[in-house]
Design a protein around this motif. Structure first.
Motif, PDB file in Angstrom:
ATOM      1  N   VAL A 212       0.772  -1.487   0.513  1.00 15.71           N
ATOM      2  CA  VAL A 212      -0.065  -0.239   0.443  1.00 15.71           C
ATOM      3  C   VAL A 212       0.648   1.405  -0.215  1.00 15.71           C
ATOM      4  O   VAL A 212       0.632   2.259  -0.333  1.00 15.71           O
ATOM      5  CB  VAL A 212      -1.006  -0.048   1.065  1.00 15.71           C
ATOM      6  N   ILE A 213       1.835   1.513   0.912  1.00 19.78           N
ATOM      7  CA  ILE A 213       2.720   3.012   0.539  1.00 19.78           C
ATOM      8  C   ILE A 213       3.823   2.384  -0.186  1.00 19.78           C
ATOM      9  O   ILE A 213       3.675   3.432  -1.328  1.00 19.78           O
ATOM     10  CB  ILE A 213       3.807   2.196   1.861  1.00 19.78           C
ATOM     11  N   ALA A 214       4.425   1.162  -0.612  1.00 25.38           N
ATOM     12  CA  ALA A 214       4.407   1.544  -2.292  1.00 25.38           C
ATOM     13  C   ALA A 214       3.609   1.995  -3.445  1.00 25.38           C
ATOM     14  O   ALA A 214       3.983   2.803  -4.466  1.00 25.38           O
ATOM     15  CB  ALA A 214       5.105   0.355  -3.122  1.00 25.38           C
ATOM     16  N   ALA A 215       2.165   1.967  -3.437  1.00 17.34           N
ATOM     17  CA  ALA A 215       1.575   2.414  -4.585  1.00 17.34           C
ATOM     18  C   ALA A 215       0.943   3.921  -3.830  1.00 17.34           C
ATOM     19  O   ALA A 215       1.283   4.426  -5.281  1.00 17.34           O
ATOM     20  CB  ALA A 215       0.150   1.564  -4.694  1.00 17.34           C
ATOM     21  N   LEU A 216       1.165   4.094  -2.701  1.00 22.24           N
ATOM     22  CA  LEU A 216       0.756   5.577  -2.612  1.00 22.24           C
ATOM     23  C   LEU A 216       1.723   6.539  -2.815  1.00 22.24           C
ATOM     24  O   LEU A 216       1.987   7.387  -3.277  1.00 22.24           O
ATOM     25  CB  LEU A 216       0.866   5.522  -1.009  1.00 22.24           C
ATOM     26  N   VAL A 217       2.605   5.499  -2.451  1.00 26.94           N
ATOM     27  CA  VAL A 217       4.402   6.576  -3.295  1.00 26.94           C
ATOM     28  C   VAL A 217       4.334   6.959  -4.389  1.00 26.94           C
ATOM     29  O   VAL A 217       4.620   8.022  -5.258  1.00 26.94           O
ATOM     30  CB  VAL A 217       5.586   6.365  -2.723  1.00 26.94           C
ATOM     31  N   SER A 218       4.158   6.035  -5.391  1.00 26.79           N
ATOM     32  CA  SER A 218       4.200   5.561  -6.963  1.00 26.79           C
ATOM     33  C   SER A 218       2.729   6.375  -7.577  1.00 26.79           C
ATOM     34  O   SER A 218       3.292   7.213  -8.719  1.00 26.79           O
ATOM     35  CB  SER A 218       3.651   4.733  -7.263  1.00 26.79           C
ATOM     36  N   ALA A 219       1.839   7.147  -7.160  1.00 27.44           N
ATOM     37  CA  ALA A 219       0.821   7.612  -7.413  1.00 27.44           C
ATOM     38  C   ALA A 219       0.495   8.575  -6.636  1.00 27.44           C
ATOM     39  O   ALA A 219      -0.613   9.609  -7.449  1.00 27.44           O
ATOM     40  CB  ALA A 219      -0.696   6.847  -6.866  1.00 27.44           C
ATOM     41  N   HIS A 220       1.504   9.256  -5.596  1.00 27.29           N
ATOM     42  CA  HIS A 220       1.066  10.528  -5.361  1.00 27.29           C
ATOM     43  C   HIS A 220       1.580  11.246  -6.243  1.00 27.29           C
ATOM     44  O   HIS A 220       2.807  11.319  -7.182  1.00 27.29           O
ATOM     45  CB  HIS A 220       1.831  10.423  -4.100  1.00 27.29           C
ATOM     46  N   PRO A 221       1.231  12.600  -6.446  1.00 27.18           N
ATOM     47  CA  PRO A 221       1.250  13.903  -7.606  1.00 27.18           C
ATOM     48  C   PRO A 221       3.146  14.122  -6.916  1.00 27.18           C
ATOM     49  O   PRO A 221       3.585  14.989  -7.078  1.00 27.18           O
ATOM     50  CB  PRO A 221       0.524  14.764  -7.513  1.00 27.18           C
TER      51      PRO A 221
END
Length: 359
Positions: A212-221
């Motif tokens: 979840v954290i990896a997805a957050l960092v990847s998708a965050h602008p």
């Protein structure tokens, strides 16, 4: 088209969400390949030694009690659970367990026991600790919140029961100063920025925290997204039910319990019964929650001397109906639930399910 084992278990999980099981409870598929077809399905209380030979020809067995409660270091022939597992693997029979998650589910084991004993005006009580859970809170411009939530959900966040993509959002103002070397998505280096942002919160199993954290960092602008991770106790299943019966002496009520459930029974306490709590299986840990729910009597199994004495000291009567007898109405409910989900389902039982009823 024949359904696969995985399709069947996904449907079962929608009826009794797997994440509502106690953290110690190894529910779900224990043996087998979820991609294999499920032509014949058996439902049983427990995969005992005498039952294994009856399971030949079944593609999937859904057992209320898990076959494998503890991790195994080897699978060798014999009469222990590992030996049974080996024979079932060799026979091509998959085994899944649905246990405390079905206890807590609407229409599951606890509701079935309450209905069997005629309880009225029932409500749930007795939370059980599920798997370790985290809450991820992240701050993001409002325009990007939907996209970020979708990415986190795809990584395993935001599941609550049969609901996915669950989040909470609250608006506010974020401030920052981009220093030398930064590449801000909004604003300029060296200037204080005030940005309308959302606080986006989603829960996730701790086992999926890294994803979840990896997805957050990847998708965050943002180049450096701000987020917090908290360990939480969230959305606990409730394993007991409490309701009312017509006021009567405890011995009269206990006689009815005996007639309905069978098996061995012990009664602690005197006086009259009116508000009854039920916990299927081993419910001694729920004496205090039963008292908090206003019960004058608890019907469950596996209550030892010291727990019974503590209950009586707190003015709570105990009817120990036995572990297996208190679960039998729930196993019948499990068979009915699985039969509603798919075809070719059979109830399979064995005389050695209850060790205390051997002659």
């Amino acid at each position: 088209m024949t359904e696969t084992i995985g399709h069947i278990l996904n449907a079962v999980g929608r009826h009794a969400p797997w994440l509502r099981a106690a953290a110690w409870d190894p529910v779900g598929l224990q043996l087998g390949d979820p991609a294999r077809p499920a032509h014949r399905i058996a439902v049983c209380h427990e995969v005992t030694e005498s039952l294994v030979t009856q399971l030949s020809g079944f593609d999937l067995v859904i057992s209320y009690h898990p076959l494998l409660f503890r991790p195994l270091r080897r699978l060798v022939a014999g009469t222990a659970p590992g030996g049974r597992a080996l024979r079932l693997i060799e026979a091509g029979t998959a085994v899944a367990a649905i246990h405390t998650n079905f206890d807590a589910a609407p229409g599951g084991t606890a509701d079935a026991l309450a209905a069997e004993l005629g309880l009225a005006d029932c409500r749930s009580f007795g939370p059980i600790e599920g798997e370790d859970t985290v809450k991820v809170a992240v701050f993001v411009p409002a325009a990007d919140a939907d996209r970020l939530a979708a990415a986190m959900a795809a990584a395993g966040a935001g599941h609550i029961g049969n609901y996915s993509g669950c989040s909470f959002r609250l608006g506010g103002t974020g401030t920052f100063v981009a220093e030398d070397g930064a590449r801000p998505a909004i604003g300029s280096v060296g200037r204080t920025e005030h940005v309308a942002e959302m606080r986006l919160e989603m829960i996730a199993p701790k086992a999926r925290e890294a994803d979840v954290i990896a997805a957050l960092v990847s998708a965050h602008p943002y180049e450096e997204p701000a987020f917090d991770v908290y360990d939480v106790r969230a959305n606990l299943g409730l394993i007991g039910r409490v309701g009312t019966v017509e006021r009567q002496p405890i011995r009269a009520f206990a006689a009815m319990v005996q007639a309905q459930l069978g098996g061995a029974q012990r009664v602690a306490g005197n006086g009259e019964v009116e508000r009854v709590a039920v916990v299927p299986g081993s419910g001694a840990d729920f004496i205090e929650p039963a008292l908090a729910a206003g019960a004058d009597t608890l019907v469950t199994g596996d209550v030892n001397h010291h727990r019974a004495r503590a209950a009586l000291d707190a003015d709570l009567r105990i009817i120990d109906a036995g572990h297996v007898p208190s679960e039998r109405p729930g196993v019948r409910a499990l068979y009915a639930a699985v039969s509603d989900l798919t075809t070719n389902v059979e109830m399979v039982d064995a005389p050695d399910t209850d060790p205390w009823e051997r002659s």
